[in-house]
Scaffold this active site. Structure first.
Site, PDB file in Angstrom:
ATOM      1  N   GLY A   3     -29.432  19.285   6.573  1.00  0.00           N
ATOM      2  CA  GLY A   3     -28.548  19.124   7.719  1.00  0.00           C
ATOM      3  C   GLY A   3     -29.131  19.748   8.960  1.00  0.00           C
ATOM      4  CB  SER A   4     -28.281  19.249  12.530  1.00  0.00           C
ATOM      5  OG  SER A   4     -28.518  17.868  12.479  1.00  0.00           O
ATOM      6  CD  GLU A  22     -24.580  17.046  39.666  1.00  0.00           C
ATOM      7  OE1 GLU A  22     -24.124  16.356  38.731  1.00  0.00           O
ATOM      8  OE2 GLU A  22     -25.732  17.514  39.653  1.00  0.00           O
TER       9      GLU A  22
END
Length: 648
Positions: free
Chosen positions: A203-204, A426
């Protein structure tokens, strides 16, 4: 976490005993080798002694082989060295001096042997002390190269059970069966089932692999050894293999037991993939591990549990059944799993009534268990910093922003021009995400510097996503260029700055992956042109590309450029068609600094964003435009005059 198999004494008393023994040994050596004690009295030459005797000034003496001591008539004590003198006794008799002899002590044989052997006893004692310390430290001392560094877990520390593991139900069920097998083996053996020899947790980082191992230790009720893969590897060839053998010997003595190897990819990589020959230390360690796990000698009752986030680099011989019978995938949790994990981490935290863990879980897609634990801890710290007794929803939102976007850098001094440029940048990202179909919904946009960014636009998916379509990836390409195109429209090409470097990098990598990995190019077809395995060369990770012709490489570059230019054109069209909204959104960002997705939509419609208290307006208008800053309720051309598009 280590069981020494013997009672641990008081360290202070042990230190006192050691230093007392050293002091006693020093005193004994001083007393034995310091020589005989010197007799009391003043020293006198032998000639002077004879003269005193002839003068009648000597009262009595005591004679020994090499020394004479006595008392003068006035009571003073004296001592003199004896020279062979046959007339000494006659002279003493003639002058009426009382004399006596000193008995010579015969040395004790055993005392003599003790004196001679004392240095050897001290050396042996020091050596025994050193080797005992090496054994107690499980081979971590200077002489314990080949000793295993595996530690046996006990229940003295914080015990973790499967009740503390949430959000990864499938992986938990796989390991619960192993624990149940250890508790009641006859339940499975009567049907011919055998206990799995090994389970590999994949798993991560942060998904809970080590937490699952700790839960196994808390539930199994059998000895549990834990060690890291890097503990086997040393610069000396053969040490790692020796440690593997020693670890399995310990496990056999405590069977049935569980051995947990964390980060096994440090020692279990593909053989023959290194820069040196195949006889290096790591490969010898791996060979010994393969033999111990499934060789000629059966290891009954020993279950190997290992964890890694790189299963693709492990040697195939290590992954086969008989060594690791099960590969348990520990994925990132979905929304249901995230809610359960949040409930586990908030058990002992006082929450305010406005906290909805379901809403927090919905706003944290892609978070691992470690990320959620950090989120809850940050929220608690923020509430404590504000002097609150309960953790409210505002603290969770602020902690989520801090974890995902970095801490606010309000102390950073920005000029008005830089702040205005950041607001348009932004606003360009946010406007593209609002008008391009396929972009994730806009969650928040801010011009407050966070982490390494001067501003952040944050998009969150509506639900957990496990794959992306070509439409969504092209929309994300356009989103990446929204900030740069907005600056170009307002300031022109000559005023572009370096703030879009991260956007360009993300867009380039995404376009290249679409062409080389995902088969999203009609010209190149559904072929893979890049290997996802990395090799480490001189400390750097190098991606291995398949051999390709120059024409193919040129075609790949052309397709990557085409996708990037398509994203640029989409972003430029959106911002050109909605330039009024760009000005409105940038003005609102300069006034409030942070806007949510709904507030951004109200701002571009020219409506009041819904904040009743003017104290929420944390920003300040740009100098020179304070009197002309329009109200959001109107729809003016722009808050900073009416700049004409440049470079469009």
């Amino acid at each position: 976490m280590q069981d020494d198999k013997e009672p641990q004494g008081n360290p202070w008393m042990k230190s006192v005993m050691i230093w007392s023994g050293i002091l006693l040994a020093m005193l004994l050596v001083a007393s034995l080798f310091g020589g005989p004690a010197q007799p009391a009295g003043s020293a006198m030459a032998y000639s002077e002694f004879r003269q005193k005797v002839e003068e009648g000034a000597v009262k009595d003496v005591v004679l020994s082989e090499d020394r004479v001591t006595g008392t003068l008539s006035n009571g003073d004590r004296f001592t003199a060295n004896v020279i062979r003198d046959p007339d000494l006794l006659k002279m003493l008799n003639d002058n009426n001096v009382k004399y006596d002899g000193m008995a010579t002590e015969t040395p004790n044989f055993w005392m003599y042997m003790l004196i001679q052997s004392l240095p050897f006893i001290l050396i042996l004692g020091i050596a025994f002390f050193v080797f005992r310390q090496v054994q107690k430290n499980n081979g971590s001392g200077a002489m314990g190269f080949g000793k295993s560094r595996a530690k046996m877990l006990t229940e003295k520390q914080g015990k973790v059970t499967f009740d503390d593991v949430a959000g990864i139900d499938e992986a938990r069920e796989e390991l619960e069966e192993i624990v149940e097998f250890l508790r009641d083996p006859t339940k499975f053996s009567r049907l011919g089932g055998q206990i799995p020899k090994g389970a590999l947790l994949v798993g991560s980082p942060g998904t809970g692999k080590t937490l699952l191992a700790r839960a196994i230790a808390g539930e199994a009720g059998v000895p549990f050894f834990t060690i890291s893969g890097s503990d086997f590897v040393e610069m000396f060839v053969g040490v790692g293999a020796s440690r593997v053998r020693d670890m399995f010997e310990q496990a056999k003595r405590n069977a049935p037991c569980i051995v947990f190897i964390d980060e096994i990819d440090a020692v279990g990589r593909h053989r023959g993939a290194g820069l040196g020959n195949g006889n290096d230390e790591r490969e010898q360690t791996l060979n010994q591990l393969l033999v111990e796990m499934d060789g000629f000698e059966a290891n009954e009752g020993i279950i190997i549990v290992a964890a890694t986030n790189r299963p693709d680099v492990l040697d195939p011989a290590l992954l086969r059944p008989g060594r690791f019978d099960r590969q348990v995938v520990v994925p990132r949790p979905d929304i249901e799993g995230r809610q359960k994990i949040l409930e586990v981490h908030t058990r002992k935290k006082p929450l305010a009534p406005d906290v909805d863990l379901r809403r927090v879980a919905r706003g944290t897609p892609g978070f691992s268990g470690a990320d959620l634990a950090n989120l809850c801890n940050e929220a608690a710290l923020l509430a404590a910093r504000k002097g609150k007794r309960l953790i409210a929803n505002d603290e969770f939102e602020e902690a989520k922003d801090k974890v995902m976007m970095g801490a606010e850098r309000r102390s950073m001094v920005m000029t008005e021009d830089e702040k205005k440029s950041t607001a348009y940048h932004e606003a360009g990202h946010a406007l593209v995400s609002l008008h391009v179909d396929g972009c994730d919904p806009l969650h928040k946009v801010t011009i407050i510097p966070r982490g390494r960014a001067l501003g952040v636009t944050w998009n969150l998916p509506e639900r957990d996503r496990y794959s992306m379509s070509m439409k969504q990836m092209k929309a994300r390409l356009a989103l990446c260029f929204g900030g740069r195109i907005a600056e170009q429209l307002i300031y022109g090409k000559d005023e572009l700055n370096t703030g879009a470097s991260n956007d360009i990098q993300q867009a380039t990598e995404m376009a290249r992956s679409m062409v080389m990995e995902y088969g999203m190019s009609d010209k190149l077809g559904w072929l893979r042109y890049r290997d996802n395995q990395d090799e480490v060369f001189l400390g750097h990770s190098v991606s291995r590309a398949q051999n390709m012709s120059e024409d193919t490489a040129r075609m790949i570059d052309a397709e990557v450029r085409r996708l990037v230019e398509e994203g640029e054109n989409v972003a430029r069209k959106v911002l050109t068609d909605h330039l009024d909204e760009l000005h409105l959104l940038a003005g609102a960002l300069l006034e409030y600094e942070t806007l949510s997705g709904e507030e951004s939509k109200r701002a571009i419609r020219g409506e009041d964003i819904g904040r009743e208290d003017d104290a929420d307006k944390r920003g300040t208008p740009v100098s020179g435009h304070a009197g002309s800053l329009p109200q959001i309720k109107r729809k003016p051309r722009g808050p900073f005059g009416d700049p004409k598009p440049q470079g469009a």
